[in-house]
Scaffold this motif. Structure first.
Motif, PDB file in Angstrom:
ATOM      1  N   LEU A  25     -34.371  12.223   6.436  1.00  0.00           N
ATOM      2  CA  LEU A  25     -33.726  10.975   6.396  1.00  0.00           C
ATOM      3  C   LEU A  25     -34.389   9.582   7.010  1.00  0.00           C
ATOM      4  O   LEU A  25     -34.559   8.687   6.303  1.00  0.00           O
ATOM      5  CB  LEU A  25     -32.444  11.245   7.035  1.00  0.00           C
ATOM      6  N   SER A  26     -35.358   9.971   8.086  1.00  0.00           N
ATOM      7  CA  SER A  26     -35.895   8.595   8.824  1.00  0.00           C
ATOM      8  C   SER A  26     -36.999   8.463   7.891  1.00  0.00           C
ATOM      9  O   SER A  26     -37.354   7.192   7.641  1.00  0.00           O
ATOM     10  CB  SER A  26     -36.244   9.222  10.238  1.00  0.00           C
ATOM     11  N   LEU A  27     -37.696   9.299   7.452  1.00  0.00           N
ATOM     12  CA  LEU A  27     -38.910   9.200   6.479  1.00  0.00           C
ATOM     13  C   LEU A  27     -38.392   8.343   5.294  1.00  0.00           C
ATOM     14  O   LEU A  27     -39.111   7.211   4.763  1.00  0.00           O
ATOM     15  CB  LEU A  27     -39.569  10.487   6.072  1.00  0.00           C
ATOM     16  N   ALA A  28     -37.221   8.608   4.800  1.00  0.00           N
ATOM     17  CA  ALA A  28     -36.727   8.006   3.539  1.00  0.00           C
ATOM     18  C   ALA A  28     -36.755   6.180   3.744  1.00  0.00           C
ATOM     19  O   ALA A  28     -36.913   5.494   3.285  1.00  0.00           O
ATOM     20  CB  ALA A  28     -35.417   8.427   2.961  1.00  0.00           C
ATOM     21  N   LEU A  29     -36.070   6.047   4.954  1.00  0.00           N
ATOM     22  CA  LEU A  29     -35.928   4.720   5.497  1.00  0.00           C
ATOM     23  C   LEU A  29     -37.086   3.912   5.615  1.00  0.00           C
ATOM     24  O   LEU A  29     -37.177   2.550   5.440  1.00  0.00           O
ATOM     25  CB  LEU A  29     -34.911   4.569   6.647  1.00  0.00           C
ATOM     26  N   ALA A  30     -38.280   4.506   5.823  1.00  0.00           N
ATOM     27  CA  ALA A  30     -39.463   3.719   6.107  1.00  0.00           C
ATOM     28  C   ALA A  30     -40.124   3.252   4.634  1.00  0.00           C
ATOM     29  O   ALA A  30     -40.745   2.476   4.886  1.00  0.00           O
ATOM     30  CB  ALA A  30     -40.362   4.732   6.467  1.00  0.00           C
ATOM     31  N   PHE A  31     -39.340   4.018   3.558  1.00  0.00           N
ATOM     32  CA  PHE A  31     -40.048   3.508   2.201  1.00  0.00           C
ATOM     33  C   PHE A  31     -38.979   2.455   1.825  1.00  0.00           C
ATOM     34  O   PHE A  31     -38.868   2.252   0.582  1.00  0.00           O
ATOM     35  CB  PHE A  31     -40.104   4.587   1.580  1.00  0.00           C
ATOM     36  N   GLU A  32     -38.080   2.056   2.271  1.00  0.00           N
ATOM     37  CA  GLU A  32     -36.738   1.279   1.874  1.00  0.00           C
ATOM     38  C   GLU A  32     -37.221  -0.037   1.283  1.00  0.00           C
ATOM     39  O   GLU A  32     -37.686  -1.019   2.367  1.00  0.00           O
ATOM     40  CB  GLU A  32     -35.730   1.258   2.728  1.00  0.00           C
ATOM     41  N   PRO A  33     -37.245  -0.583   0.375  1.00  0.00           N
ATOM     42  CA  PRO A  33     -37.598  -1.884  -0.084  1.00  0.00           C
ATOM     43  C   PRO A  33     -36.746  -2.801   0.490  1.00  0.00           C
ATOM     44  O   PRO A  33     -35.440  -2.597   0.775  1.00  0.00           O
ATOM     45  CB  PRO A  33     -37.681  -2.147  -1.502  1.00  0.00           C
ATOM     46  N   PRO A 123     -36.977   5.776  -4.528  1.00  0.00           N
ATOM     47  CA  PRO A 123     -37.301   7.160  -5.061  1.00  0.00           C
ATOM     48  C   PRO A 123     -37.490   8.307  -4.135  1.00  0.00           C
ATOM     49  O   PRO A 123     -37.231   9.378  -3.944  1.00  0.00           O
ATOM     50  CB  PRO A 123     -38.456   7.036  -6.043  1.00  0.00           C
ATOM     51  N   VAL A 124     -38.260   7.789  -2.730  1.00  0.00           N
ATOM     52  CA  VAL A 124     -38.365   8.430  -1.525  1.00  0.00           C
ATOM     53  C   VAL A 124     -36.865   9.163  -1.144  1.00  0.00           C
ATOM     54  O   VAL A 124     -36.835  10.296  -0.635  1.00  0.00           O
ATOM     55  CB  VAL A 124     -39.080   7.893  -0.471  1.00  0.00           C
ATOM     56  N   ALA A 125     -35.728   8.237  -1.165  1.00  0.00           N
ATOM     57  CA  ALA A 125     -34.646   8.598  -0.664  1.00  0.00           C
ATOM     58  C   ALA A 125     -34.156   9.725  -1.331  1.00  0.00           C
ATOM     59  O   ALA A 125     -33.673  10.868  -0.869  1.00  0.00           O
ATOM     60  CB  ALA A 125     -33.588   7.518  -0.541  1.00  0.00           C
ATOM     61  N   LEU A 126     -34.134   9.657  -2.801  1.00  0.00           N
ATOM     62  CA  LEU A 126     -33.721  10.818  -3.422  1.00  0.00           C
ATOM     63  C   LEU A 126     -34.609  11.909  -3.274  1.00  0.00           C
ATOM     64  O   LEU A 126     -33.963  13.096  -3.176  1.00  0.00           O
ATOM     65  CB  LEU A 126     -33.651  10.239  -5.042  1.00  0.00           C
ATOM     66  N   ALA A 127     -35.804  11.688  -3.026  1.00  0.00           N
ATOM     67  CA  ALA A 127     -36.704  13.047  -2.871  1.00  0.00           C
ATOM     68  C   ALA A 127     -36.385  13.736  -1.446  1.00  0.00           C
ATOM     69  O   ALA A 127     -36.281  14.927  -1.501  1.00  0.00           O
ATOM     70  CB  ALA A 127     -38.235  12.698  -2.926  1.00  0.00           C
ATOM     71  N   VAL A 128     -36.143  13.098  -0.680  1.00  0.00           N
ATOM     72  CA  VAL A 128     -35.748  13.415   0.697  1.00  0.00           C
ATOM     73  C   VAL A 128     -34.422  14.108   0.864  1.00  0.00           C
ATOM     74  O   VAL A 128     -34.192  15.158   1.392  1.00  0.00           O
ATOM     75  CB  VAL A 128     -36.337  12.711   1.749  1.00  0.00           C
ATOM     76  N   ALA A 129     -33.522  13.557  -0.133  1.00  0.00           N
ATOM     77  CA  ALA A 129     -32.344  13.934  -0.179  1.00  0.00           C
ATOM     78  C   ALA A 129     -32.489  15.421  -0.653  1.00  0.00           C
ATOM     79  O   ALA A 129     -31.507  16.297  -0.307  1.00  0.00           O
ATOM     80  CB  ALA A 129     -31.337  13.226  -1.057  1.00  0.00           C
TER      81      ALA A 129
END
Length: 188
Positions: A25-33, A123-129
């Motif tokens: 989850l934390s990783l996903a936020l690092a890629f949030e536009p 797309p990273v958020a969906l992948a990490v989900a």
């Protein structure tokens, strides 16, 4: 004092949740536009605290939601005669899935998460989900992880409750964000 008290999770399960959350989850936020209108907003006042009052309200609200659903599912499992291991496994999964629901809400401060960018904006958020779901399934059903972490396989009724409560967490935060918008708060 706590000798006879059954706690919803063990230390190894807490470590599991922390590791899984940090990796996914934390990783996903690092890629949030950035939000679309970020450059049209005035800068934050240097005198404004880093954590505002509205942020504290959000943190408290979400913490209460996650805590209540996690303890709630634990108690629900015990009340229906489930083993302590099964109740703890349900609690760990509830916490992980509540955090997953919050991931899709925290991506914007007050804007609704019910937007096309929910699944396509990052797309990273969906992948990490997906990764989080797979890790939680391994935690729940892989015998080595069950043995190591003291878990048990969950029946479909437990998953139905976990997913329903996760959707309730998502909806409650969506309502809270709507209230902030009605009060005119655009950013925290």
């Amino acid at each position: 004092m706590l000798a006879g008290l059954a706690l919803p999770v063990t230390a190894s399960q807490i470590l599991w949740v922390n590791m899984v959350s940090a990796v996914t989850l934390s990783l996903a936020l690092a890629f949030e536009p950035p939000e679309i209108d970020v450059m049209q907003r005035p800068p934050r006042s240097p005198a404004e605290p880093l954590i505002t009052r509205s942020m504290l309200v959000r943190i408290g609200f979400v913490s209460l939601l996650m805590g209540a659903t996690t303890f709630g599912i634990f108690e629900w499992e015990l009340a229906r005669g489930s083993s302590l291991e099964l109740a703890r496994t349900a609690a760990v999964n509830m916490l992980a899935f509540a955090e997953l629901a919050y991931l899709f809400q925290v991506r914007s401060y007050t804007a609704s998460a019910l937007h096309r960018t929910l699944l396509h904006g990052n797309p990273v958020a969906l992948a990490v989900a997906i990764l989080l779901v797979l890790l939680q399934l391994a935690f729940t059903y892989a015998p080595p992880l069950q043995s190591l972490l003291g878990g048990a396989a969950l029946p479909p009724s437990s998953w139905a409750m976990i997913l329903g409560l996760s959707l309730a967490v998502f909806a409650a935060i969506e309502i809270e964000k709507g209230l902030w918008r009605r009060m005119g708060l655009q950013r925290m």
